[in-house]
Design a protein around this motif. Sequence first.
Motif, PDB file in Angstrom:
ATOM      1  N   ILE A   1       0.742  -1.153   0.145  1.00  0.00           N
ATOM      2  CA  ILE A   1       0.025  -0.175   0.019  1.00  0.00           C
ATOM      3  C   ILE A   1       0.984   1.201  -0.147  1.00  0.00           C
TER       4      ILE A   1
ATOM      5  N   ALA B   1      -2.695   5.649   2.117  1.00  0.00           N
ATOM      6  CA  ALA B   1      -3.523   4.626   1.383  1.00  0.00           C
ATOM      7  C   ALA B   1      -4.172   5.005   0.066  1.00  0.00           C
TER       8      ALA B   1
ATOM      9  N   GLU C   1      -3.111   4.373  -2.802  1.00  0.00           N
ATOM     10  CA  GLU C   1      -3.190   3.152  -3.942  1.00  0.00           C
ATOM     11  C   GLU C   1      -2.727   1.826  -3.018  1.00  0.00           C
ATOM     12  N   LEU C   2      -3.491   0.714  -3.551  1.00  0.00           N
ATOM     13  CA  LEU C   2      -3.095  -0.434  -2.967  1.00  0.00           C
ATOM     14  C   LEU C   2      -2.583  -1.458  -4.407  1.00  0.00           C
TER      15      LEU C   2
ATOM     16  N   ASP D   1      -8.994   3.330   6.135  1.00  0.00           N
ATOM     17  CA  ASP D   1      -8.398   3.594   4.760  1.00  0.00           C
ATOM     18  C   ASP D   1      -7.997   2.348   4.085  1.00  0.00           C
TER      19      ASP D   1
ATOM     20  N   LEU E   1      -9.549  -1.092   1.116  1.00  0.00           N
ATOM     21  CA  LEU E   1      -8.899  -1.504   0.090  1.00  0.00           C
ATOM     22  C   LEU E   1      -8.433  -2.916   0.138  1.00  0.00           C
TER      23      LEU E   1
ATOM     24  N   ALA F   1      -9.476  -5.637  -2.611  1.00  0.00           N
ATOM     25  CA  ALA F   1      -8.233  -6.572  -3.313  1.00  0.00           C
ATOM     26  C   ALA F   1      -8.715  -8.081  -3.029  1.00  0.00           C
TER      27      ALA F   1
ATOM     28  N   TYR G   1      -3.651  -2.632  -9.590  1.00  0.00           N
ATOM     29  CA  TYR G   1      -3.491  -1.712  -8.375  1.00  0.00           C
ATOM     30  C   TYR G   1      -4.791  -1.026  -8.352  1.00  0.00           C
ATOM     31  N   LEU G   2      -5.109  -0.391  -7.070  1.00  0.00           N
ATOM     32  CA  LEU G   2      -6.496   0.306  -6.730  1.00  0.00           C
ATOM     33  C   LEU G   2      -5.984   1.721  -6.527  1.00  0.00           C
ATOM     34  N   SER G   3      -6.594   2.662  -7.281  1.00  0.00           N
ATOM     35  CA  SER G   3      -6.544   3.923  -7.006  1.00  0.00           C
ATOM     36  C   SER G   3      -7.834   4.598  -6.241  1.00  0.00           C
ATOM     37  N   THR G   4      -7.435   5.564  -5.173  1.00  0.00           N
ATOM     38  CA  THR G   4      -8.487   6.312  -4.731  1.00  0.00           C
ATOM     39  C   THR G   4      -8.646   7.784  -5.134  1.00  0.00           C
TER      40      THR G   4
ATOM     41  N   ILE H   1     -13.008   4.162  -5.634  1.00  0.00           N
ATOM     42  CA  ILE H   1     -11.937   3.343  -6.046  1.00  0.00           C
ATOM     43  C   ILE H   1     -11.998   2.742  -7.171  1.00  0.00           C
TER      44      ILE H   1
END
Length: 546
Positions: A454, A458, A460-461, A504, A508, A512, A530-533, A541
């Motif tokens: 991460i 937080a 992105e993950l 936070d 994520l 995931a 990847y997860l972007s917020t 997300i």
Amino acid sequence: MEDRVNNITDAFSKVEYVKVTRPFVLDGEIVKGAIEINAEPTFLTFELEIYPPYPFQYHDVETIRFINKDLIIYDHVNGDGSICVHTLHSPHLATKVELDLNSLRQWIVKYFINKIKDSHYEHIVVSPSGTGKNQALWFTEVNYKFKRGEFGQFHFSILNTGLIKEQAVQTFILQEFKIKGQKLECLWNDSYKKLDRFAGIFLFIGDAPVENRRFAVQSWHDLEPFVDQSFLKYLYEFEVNLKKNTSKGVELKLIIGYNIDNDEIHWQCINFSADSFPNYVEKTGPKTYQGGFLDQSIDWMHSKNCSPKYFFGRGALSKRLTESKILVVGIGAIGSMLCNTLVRGGCLKLFINDHDVKEPDNVCRSEYQFSNGMVSKVYELRNQLSLISPFVEIMGNEELTDIIKRFRSDANWQATLEEALNQVDYIFDCTTDNDLAYIFSQLNIKSEVINISITNHAKELVCVFKHDQYKWLMEIFKELKNDTVDLYNPTGCWSPTFKASYNDIAVLVQFAVKQINLNLDKDQPLRNFYLSTSDDSGFEIKLNQF
């Protein structure tokens, strides 16, 4: 309250197939009356009780009761003769009355007129009383096919004592049956098998001990047709031996097993005192005796089958995870949340590793407890996870990553390490340790390695899988431009860490896990993502896959 009675009377009078046969009156806080339902060619009468919360439910139960004790032999009728109906919500009394009456009329047509039997099995109705009212026995299936009339001893343990409405409540777990020299154990993990054990008596009778099809017998005497003389003799001998070796006032437990749906067995538990066995023996000849049960009330307990199919029945992860051996390396914020999710999702074999110690400031954003004090993360999380699931087998290790780094250049040791890691199906690397990510990418292992890390705040993950894992990880983080300046670095600490709250991180991590589980469940390839917020216009997300 007079207006309420009038409103209820008016609402029932407007339904054309209903006749009020006894006017509604207020009895304390309850409105009572009687009606006749026209469900041609049938007319049925019901006593009515309407409680103050009506038209709202109370504790998920309807607050209107339609009672006819002559209907007790039909499905969905309670022991007091009230019909079990569940209807749609309405905050308006007149509308709710109409909905409830329609539901009652449908019940009459389906179960009384057409005599339809539900295919879905419903447990027999047991009304715990006495000490059993505040006691419960939880059990699992065992690998054995019981025969009608089989009896013997079983062992149980006290799981916990708690409170419900300020009354003490005890929960017991069934541990094992002793049959012909065999010990048939329930499916609990070792943490629960180590609890102190007590002896009880079991009897398998085959058919449910009921009257009126669905209601557990209330008297020991009514239980007599379900047992034979060999069990009554055993019970008498058990009583004689017990009185020689046990002090007075001991509470005993008898569990009665019977077949339910799909050859499954359910166990119902009864309490009785060692001072007052419910059976008797009478002489029937010069050398013959016959046993029976006294006409005494049965003290039934609550009982529940907690086998994994029920324990995880409301929702579980993909079988490709739950039936696999999983290693989680790094059990800080991300790793501890991941472990918690895996265990609640039905995973049964988990290995956890971390060299670190749980500190007070770890608690706010991970799955640890302040009350456990300063302990290793492995020690605490292992205990925490066992408290969640009685079925998970957890192995813990604090030296794995140290060994991997120390001996990474030793060819012999590397072969040993690869062999050990190949014993698991999935390796989740939650360490955010780039050195370890590099080493994992160099090992020749068949296990699926999943790296979850991460960014600061937080934002992105990142989730990267086995193929070229280290390369992808470096490329993604380079692209994301992770903030390494605004870190949490408290006074007296020379080990800064990223800033993010429990919420936070958890949102994520759960996203995931959902994505990974979805791919596995649909038998799709695992792709790096990847997860972007963003919080520019509400929290969002975005899933970015490669």
